[in-house]
Design an enzyme around this catalytic site. Structure first.
Site, PDB file in Angstrom:
ATOM      1  N   MET A 122      48.380  25.516  54.547  1.00 35.28           N
ATOM      2  CA  MET A 122      48.966  26.025  53.463  1.00 35.28           C
ATOM      3  C   MET A 122      49.538  24.494  52.542  1.00 35.28           C
ATOM      4  SD  MET A 122      49.146  28.804  51.827  1.00 35.28           S
ATOM      5  CE  MET A 122      48.255  30.426  52.450  1.00 35.28           C
ATOM      6  N   GLY A 123      48.704  23.627  52.398  1.00 33.83           N
ATOM      7  CA  GLY A 123      49.200  22.705  51.547  1.00 33.83           C
ATOM      8  C   GLY A 123      48.899  23.158  50.041  1.00 33.83           C
ATOM      9  N   ARG A 124      48.835  22.028  49.125  1.00 37.17           N
ATOM     10  CA  ARG A 124      48.653  22.318  47.830  1.00 37.17           C
ATOM     11  C   ARG A 124      46.958  23.195  47.534  1.00 37.17           C
ATOM     12  NH1 ARG A 124      50.697  17.045  46.850  1.00 37.17           N
ATOM     13  NH2 ARG A 124      49.013  16.360  47.938  1.00 37.17           N
ATOM     14  N   ILE A 125      46.182  22.911  48.204  1.00 36.83           N
ATOM     15  CA  ILE A 125      44.837  23.643  48.263  1.00 36.83           C
ATOM     16  C   ILE A 125      45.114  24.998  48.678  1.00 36.83           C
ATOM     17  CG2 ILE A 125      42.450  23.516  48.504  1.00 36.83           C
ATOM     18  CD1 ILE A 125      42.411  20.397  48.382  1.00 36.83           C
TER      19      ILE A 125
ATOM     20  N   THR B 225      35.913  23.421  52.853  1.00 40.17           N
ATOM     21  CA  THR B 225      35.944  22.511  51.838  1.00 40.17           C
ATOM     22  C   THR B 225      36.665  21.288  52.277  1.00 40.17           C
ATOM     23  OG1 THR B 225      37.384  23.803  50.663  1.00 40.17           O
ATOM     24  CG2 THR B 225      35.397  24.129  49.913  1.00 40.17           C
ATOM     25  N   SER B 226      37.086  21.226  53.479  1.00 37.18           N
ATOM     26  CA  SER B 226      37.940  20.208  53.776  1.00 37.18           C
ATOM     27  C   SER B 226      37.273  19.021  54.336  1.00 37.18           C
ATOM     28  CB  SER B 226      39.223  20.841  54.614  1.00 37.18           C
ATOM     29  OG  SER B 226      39.900  19.837  55.138  1.00 37.18           O
ATOM     30  N   ARG B 227      37.146  19.168  55.750  1.00 38.36           N
ATOM     31  CA  ARG B 227      36.286  17.967  56.292  1.00 38.36           C
ATOM     32  C   ARG B 227      35.496  18.481  57.425  1.00 38.36           C
ATOM     33  NH1 ARG B 227      37.424  15.305  52.280  1.00 38.36           N
ATOM     34  NH2 ARG B 227      38.213  13.495  52.223  1.00 38.36           N
TER      35      ARG B 227
ATOM     36  N   HIS C 126      29.405  17.992  49.670  1.00 37.00           N
ATOM     37  CA  HIS C 126      30.733  17.467  49.485  1.00 37.00           C
ATOM     38  C   HIS C 126      31.167  17.370  47.982  1.00 37.00           C
ATOM     39  CE1 HIS C 126      34.125  15.290  51.753  1.00 37.00           C
ATOM     40  NE2 HIS C 126      34.803  15.713  50.604  1.00 37.00           N
TER      41      HIS C 126
ATOM     42  N   GLU D  33      28.054  13.222  57.333  1.00 36.54           N
ATOM     43  CA  GLU D  33      27.498  13.351  56.084  1.00 36.54           C
ATOM     44  C   GLU D  33      26.658  12.071  55.455  1.00 36.54           C
ATOM     45  OE1 GLU D  33      30.727  14.314  53.400  1.00 36.54           O
ATOM     46  OE2 GLU D  33      31.305  16.151  54.508  1.00 36.54           O
TER      47      GLU D  33
HETATM   48  C1  DGY Z   1      38.801  14.233  48.685  1.00 31.86           C
HETATM   49  O1  DGY Z   1      39.361  13.785  47.628  1.00 31.86           O
HETATM   50  O2  DGY Z   1      39.482  14.115  49.851  1.00 31.86           O
HETATM   51  C2  DGY Z   1      37.813  15.194  48.416  1.00 31.86           C
HETATM   52  O3  DGY Z   1      37.388  15.703  49.842  1.00 31.86           O
HETATM   53  C3  DGY Z   1      37.031  14.920  47.507  1.00 31.86           C
HETATM   54  O4  DGY Z   1      36.153  15.772  47.096  1.00 31.86           O
END
Ligand code: DGY
Length: 320
Positions: free
Chosen positions: A154-157, A231-233, A281, A262
């Protein structure tokens, strides 16, 4: 002598052409990305590095290239940089937080909708000339409204994804190391989140405590029919276990922007699955956001080269 800034990729915007005269830019121009060895060699004569998330900046590289006075990454995530080693060597590390929050949250929804409403599959269906009639049973998907979204981190994103999810009429459950009171969010243990969410979306950064957070056992515990969005890692999820559950049809689907390795191999079994939507990515890849990220990365690099404090420094303790 101007300070020499080594830049590993070109990027949108004009920020590289507006650096002060006492900074000179050296930009990698190879058709292929710069390799670790090439970077190590070239950094022997550089004063600063402006890198991407694809460039590994580890202790060995720093030891070889003792002259760096700044490492500036055009990313918010810094799992490719050994920040602790940089601090030890007195090198400030810059990153680009905040500007990509909304853009990444939007891609999270793009993937969520694409996977649950079978958008990519539908596109292929029409292009391949298979659309013969309007069929009430054709390409049925899963609604976001009325579904439970489990947010990991629950950070900014994560918080921005929460706002969008509530606007979509989703219920939101969350698990995070740091708990914040957020209206509309029910905090649950990770195991409960995985067992009860219809959509699971990952928003923790990758570090030693989150690597393989969704290990095999946890992937196996994700609710049947659920969708996993990342969408993180990639390193946060056991990709093989995920692939197994997607192949067996136990999971509803996945929307993946990031992968353990990747670029994702064209031979990855994930690519044989209709219920998986993939992207290369591109979480932060809007024109405006990438221009801003470039500006921030350049501002960090220039500040470091000129001996000033970085506007966005990930290891402030370096100044103590
Ligand atoms: C980041 O900035 O860490 C993102 O993964 C780029 O999309």
């Amino acid at each position: 002598m101007p300070k020499r800034l080594y830049v590993t990729e070109s990027f949108p915007g004009e920020s590289l052409s507006s650096v002060p005269e006492d900074v000179s830019i050296d930009l990698w121009k190879g058709p292929e990305p710069i390799t670790y060895r090439e970077l190590a060699e070239t950094l022997k004569t550089a004063d600063g590095l402006l890198c991407m998330l694809t460039n590994r900046v580890d202790r060995a590289l720093l030891e070889e290239t003792r002259s760096l006075s700044v490492v500036s990454s055009m990313s918010v995530g810094l799992d490719h940089v050994d920040v602790a080693a940089c601090t030890e060597f007195g090198i400030p590390v810059g990153n680009t937080p905040n500007v990509l929050t909304q853009t990444t949250a939007e891609l999270t929804f793009a993937l969520m909708l694409a996977a649950s409403r079978r958008v990519v599959e539908s596109d292929r269906f029409v292009r391949e000339g298979r659309w013969k009639r309007w069929d009430p049973e054709l390409l049925l998907g899963v609604d976001l409204h009325g579904s439970v979204l489990g947010i990991i981190g629950m950070g900014r994103i994560g918080q921005t994804v929460t706002k969008l999810a509530l606007a979509f009429g989703m219920e939101v459950m969350a698990w995070s190391r740091t708990r914040r009171e957020i209206e509309g969010v029910v905090w649950v243990p990770l195991e409960i989140l995985l067992a009860r969410s219809d959509f699971v979306s990952i928003h923790v950064s990758l570090n030693d405590s989150t690597r393989n957070l969704l290990d095999r056992d946890r992937v196996m515990n994700i609710k049947d029919g659920a969708f996993l969005i990342n969408t993180s890692r990639g390193g946060i999820v056991d990709e093989r276990a995920l692939c197994e559950r997607l192949t067996s049809g136990e999971l509803g689907g996945a929307g993946l922007d990031v992968f353990e390795v990747e670029p994702l191999s064209a031979k990855s079994p994930l690519l044989n699955l209709e219920n998986v939507v993939v992207a290369p990515h591109i979480g932060s890849a809007s024109q405006r956001t990438r221009v801003r990220m470039g500006e921030m990365a350049v501002a960090n690099a220039v500040a470091g080269l000129l001996g000033k404090k970085l506007p966005n420094c990930a290891n402030r303790e370096v100044y103590d």
